[in-house]
Design a protein around this motif. Structure first.
Motif, mmCIF file in Angstrom:
data_model
loop_
_atom_site.group_PDB
_atom_site.id
_atom_site.type_symbol
_atom_site.label_atom_id
_atom_site.label_comp_id
_atom_site.label_asym_id
_atom_site.label_seq_id
_atom_site.Cartn_x
_atom_site.Cartn_y
_atom_site.Cartn_z
ATOM 1 N N THR A 79 2.114 -10.285 2.419
ATOM 2 C CA THR A 79 1.380 -11.539 2.303
ATOM 3 C C THR A 79 1.422 -12.306 3.620
ATOM 4 O O THR A 79 0.419 -12.845 4.078
ATOM 5 N N PHE A 87 -4.236 -11.516 -9.709
ATOM 6 C CA PHE A 87 -3.794 -10.479 -10.635
ATOM 7 C C PHE A 87 -4.773 -10.324 -11.794
ATOM 8 O O PHE A 87 -5.438 -11.278 -12.201
ATOM 9 N N ALA C 187 4.341 -12.904 -8.883
ATOM 10 C CA ALA C 187 3.388 -13.794 -8.212
ATOM 11 C C ALA C 187 4.063 -14.506 -7.042
ATOM 12 O O ALA C 187 3.451 -14.696 -5.986
ATOM 13 N N ASP C 189 6.445 -13.422 -5.161
ATOM 14 C CA ASP C 189 6.496 -12.431 -4.102
ATOM 15 C C ASP C 189 5.136 -12.330 -3.413
ATOM 16 O O ASP C 189 5.033 -12.334 -2.183
ATOM 17 N N ALA C 190 4.073 -12.279 -4.230
ATOM 18 C CA ALA C 190 2.725 -12.140 -3.679
ATOM 19 C C ALA C 190 2.283 -13.387 -2.920
ATOM 20 O O ALA C 190 1.320 -13.344 -2.169
ATOM 21 N N MET C 191 2.976 -14.518 -3.125
ATOM 22 C CA MET C 191 2.637 -15.735 -2.393
ATOM 23 C C MET C 191 3.471 -15.874 -1.122
ATOM 24 O O MET C 191 3.510 -16.931 -0.507
#
Lengths: 264, 291, 316
Positions: A79, A87, C187, C189-191
């Motif tokens: 990221t 998602f 989420a 982690d994905a941010m």
């Protein structure tokens, strides 16, 4: 397309146990493109996203963004390198407010340390203030500013999708991955979503890769489409090329349909 | 030769762990709950056996059967009263409820009976057999044999009977099983009944073998049996048996080496090593959250 | 700015509470029994708030908190009793060593999730206890003699620092990162949130304050024994956090106060106390699993200083 691609995937793949979920996956996405990734259920589309975002570590092949290798990086590192995602099943921070959801995405852009926050040093206040201002400004673009203080879980479904996209964009990606953004939406909402995608693309000069089931949406907005079936790419091309590709029709409709399509 | 004797002691202890671990693993397999109260069912079993033998003068086997029956009912009651409502609750809520039920049984029992320990009656005349120069106590042998018989029966029930099939189906996918017409409530109750009966049997064995029982006796063996279940791969029945035996033997070896003070730590160290390096256990398969 | 004003209200209120109680103690109006109960409440609040950071804010289900309490208790006792060093230093050292123990435990085990993490922390807690049981230097099973040094003043200062630090941490980008881990780790982690880092930080910070509480705890008795730090103690702390409401700092404070008072009055009837505890625990989980306060804070109810929140609102 002479310039070097933004994202380059070279024969990437992953096995779970003995099972090959995706293999020999090749993809090039150039700056500013809007690319679709389609395929029947269970074709491995989300697995590809998970490979690109570091959720899974590829067991073979290479993934690079602007020439930098991404293999083996944790999702948060990916990221920070510039790929962010939404998602398939919405994953918001439900108990946090809409504003705080976006602030989390700004986390790695702020610099004030834990110590400065604990002792409430000036850098804490200036850092937090900047995050808040940016987040509010950002949410205004997405027309979510009336809901700043609302808990994310209390938003209606369409708003939640919108917030998830906003949050992904706040992380400052060069490449945005959208995993079935129109899932569960009615035609009206889907239409609004298409407009939103077109708008953010313009506004942020964004490159987008999109998984979608809704063929109309994909064909309507994507410039190029990759088709995945049984973990393997079977076609790549413009919407028109894909529409008439017998392999794709076969994958979607079965062999008989493909034959009858060819006859007609 | 002494080593072989220790090994046999370890296997006897391990078979007690294994019997308790089976209940943990079956319940976890079916409703994903660490049933902390399971160690207390084991304690109740020991006391039922105690009262049956010392109070009513029953023999070993009748007392064993009685303890198993009472524990089976008790286990089903716990499930029906406390756990049933939690099927859709968060895992944390379920775990905390289980801790609460466990404390309630322990201290409720102390409240009724008192906390003092009891000496288990000498129901099995203990003889030492001399097998090729190895001293083997008849108690160890009996415990081992009866445990093996119980495990064989369990294996038969799980794999050959209708209820066993239902149990496997529910643990695989509760909703699908329900759609296929399996009565999920009955199946879960049966799982608790069988698991608790085995824990009850383990309680009687423990009493006979260690001769001292008290209301908090289930806490440590309960946690260790859970370790055994994790060691073998939680949710996997043969795993619980092997895990129990391995743990029993390891503990006995640690004691025999002169580190008996560290015996309890051994179990936890094994637990942590397993969780860190192979969280799915010896027999388990890896599963991860879907993204 | 309202936020700053709220902070000063909090400081003044704290000073008033401290001053009044100290006066009552000095004036002999509060007898030693009540004074001691207040100290005990303070220690329990520190424990509750430190675990709240781990479970309530970061969502990491640790049930071995008594282990860090033990580390703080023994280290601080060693410093005052064996080295004859001052008490404040002992408290600090207890906290630091407990935080190191927290790192040692947290780094490997925080990869685990849910039930598995719970069991691993329970195991680590027990290992810590067994280690102290086997060290003759600290008296083994028979325990270690400790001088009574804990006073209301020490307790209150530690309590004030604990609440302030944890509140400040929670209301910053770091606290939000922790909450995002609790809400949806994937989420987060994905941010771009380094989830492991924040889990470990929260765990170490929680352990630090548990260690401080340990120092106060040890010097509030005349003897400490490994038996004081078994998993029943861990469950006690867990109960404060769960009953108060996962994610609510004020909830865990209220629960710690209520339950300490209840158990003080029932200290001659330990079984009754445990029965009440367990029945309440089960009933709350069945009928109000979000606990007393849910993720809300007392301050939300007044709408004033929205300082000590679990992340559901923000002050402007």
């Amino acid at each position: 397309m002479g310039s070097s691609p933004l994202l380059k995937v070279q024969s990437a793949g992953i096995q779970f146990g003995g099972l090959k979920a995706v293999w020999d996956f090749n993809m090039e996405i150039h700056q500013g493109e809007l690319v679709g990734l389609i395929g029947p259920n269970g074709a491995g589309k989300t697995t590809c996203f998970n490979l690109l975002t570091g959720v899974y570590v590829p067991t073979e092949g290479d993934i690079s963004l602007e020439g930098q290798r991404l293999n083996g990086l944790a999702p948060y590192q990916v990221t920070r390198k510039g790929i962010s995602r939404t998602f398939q099943n919405i994953r918001l921070f439900n108990e946090l407010s809409v504003l705080d959801n976006v602030k989390v995405a700004y986390h790695s852009l702020a610099k004030h340390s834990i110590v400065s926050s604990i002792f409430r040093l000036p850098s804490h206040f200036s850092g937090e203030k900047e995050m808040e201002e940016k987040a509010i400004e950002f949410l205004t673009i997405f027309q979510l500013e009336p809901y700043l203080n609302e808990k994310a879980k209390n938003l209606p479904y369409g708003m939640q999708r919108r917030l998830e996209i906003a949050r992904a964009l706040a992380a400052g990606p060069k490449l945005l991955l959208l995993d079935e953004p129109a899932a569960g939406m009615n035609p009206q909402e889907t239409h609004e979503l298409m407009e939103l995608i077109a708008f953010v693309r313009e506004k942020f000069n964004l490159t987008i890769l999109l998984i979608e089931h809704d063929m109309k949406l994909v064909m309507g907005i994507c410039e190029r489409i990759y088709v995945l079936d049984h973990g393997q790419l079977i076609a790549e091309g413009t919407p028109n090329e894909i529409r008439n590709n017998p392999k794709v029709i076969e994958a979607y409709l079965g062999e008989e349909a493909a034959e009858s399509h060819a006859e007609s | 030769m002494e080593w072989i004797q220790q090994l046999i002691n370890g296997i006897s202890l391990g078979s007690i762990y294994a019997l308790i671990a089976l209940g943990y693993t079956m319940v976890y397999g079916i409703i994903k709950l660490i049933n902390f109260a399971h160690g207390d069912v084991f304690m109740i079993g020991a006391f039922v056996g105690f009262y049956a033998i010392a109070g009513w003068g029953l023999g070993f086997f009748p007392a064993l059967l009685l303890a198993m029956a009472v524990c089976a009912v008790f286990g089903v009651l716990i499930e029906r009263i406390a756990y049933k409502r939690l099927r859709n609750a968060t895992r944390i809520a379920a775990l905390i409820t289980a801790i609460g039920v466990s404390l309630l049984i322990e201290y409720g029992f102390i409240y009724v009976r008192g906390a003092q320990a009891a000496a288990y009656p000498d129901v099995l005349a203990n003889k030492n057999y001399d097998l090729f120069g190895i001293q083997v106590s008849s108690q160890s042998l009996l415990i081992l044999v009866v445990s093996i018989v119980l495990m064989i029966i369990l294996h038969f029930v799980v794999h050959r009977t209708k209820i066993g099939k239902a149990m496997r189906a529910v643990s695989h996918d509760m909703e699908a099983a329900q759609l296929m017409g399996i009565n999920v409530n009955t199946t879960i109750s049966a799982t608790f009944a069988i698991g608790s009966a085995l824990a009850g049997a383990a309680g009687v064995f423990f009493g006979v073998y260690y001769t001292k029982i008290e209301p908090l006796m289930g806490v440590i063996p309960g946690v260790k049996a859970f370790v055994a279940a994790v060691l073998g791969g939680i949710g996997i029945i043969p795993g619980a048996m092997v895990g129990g035996l391995v743990l029993g033997v390891v503990e006995t070896i640690v004691s025999a080496l002169g580190f008996s003070q560290w015996r309890d730590a051994a179990a936890f160290i094994i637990l942590i090593l397993i969780l860190l390096f192979r969280p799915s256990g010896i027999f388990g398969k890896n599963a991860r959250e879907k993204v | 700015m309202k936020k700053v004003k709220g902070f000063w209200i909090y400081v003044v209120l704290s000073a008033v509470i401290y001053g009044v109680i100290q006066l009552l103690i000095n004036g002999g109006i509060l007898n030693p029994f009540y004074a001691n109960t207040l100290i005990f409440i303070g220690i329990n609040i520190i424990l509750a708030v430190s675990l709240h950071l781990v479970i309530g804010i970061t969502g990491q289900f640790s049930i071995g908190h008594a282990g860090f309490l033990a580390v703080g208790a023994y280290i601080s006792a060693i410093i005052t009793m064996k080295f004859q060093l001052p008490f404040p230093l002992a408290l600090l050292a207890g906290g630091i060593v407990a935080a190191l123990a927290g790192l040692l435990v947290g780094i490997p085990s925080l990869r685990l999730k849910g039930d598995y993490l719970a069991i691993a922390t329970l195991g680590f807690g027990e290992i810590i206890r067994i280690v102290f049981l086997n060290i003759d230097y600290v008296g083994g099973a028979s325990g270690m003699q400790v001088t009574h040094l804990t006073t209301w003043t020490y307790t209150f200062i530690c309590l004030f620092i604990t609440i302030t630090v944890i509140t400040n941490f929670t209301n910053s980008r770091h606290g939000r990162a922790c909450i995002s881990v609790r809400e949806n780790e994937i989420a987060a982690d994905a941010m771009g949130i380094n989830t492991t880092y924040y889990k470990v930080v929260a765990f170490a910070l929680g352990s630090f304050f548990a260690g401080i509480a340990g120092g106060l705890f040890a010097h509030n008795f005349y003897i400490i024994q490994p038996g004081n730090f078994g998993f029943l103690k861990s469950f006690d702390i867990l109960i404060f956090v769960v009953l108060g409401g996962l994610g609510s700092l004020s909830g865990s404070v209220i629960a710690a106060i209520l339950l300490t008072v209840v158990s003080t009055f029932l200290q001659d009837y330990p079984e009754t106390r445990m029965i009440i505890y367990s029945v309440v625990l089960v009933l709350v989980m069945l009928y109000r699993p979000q606990g007393l306060m849910g993720t809300r804070e007392v301050t939300d109810l007044f709408g004033k200083w929205k300082g000590a929140k679990g992340g559901n609102s923000y002050g402007k």
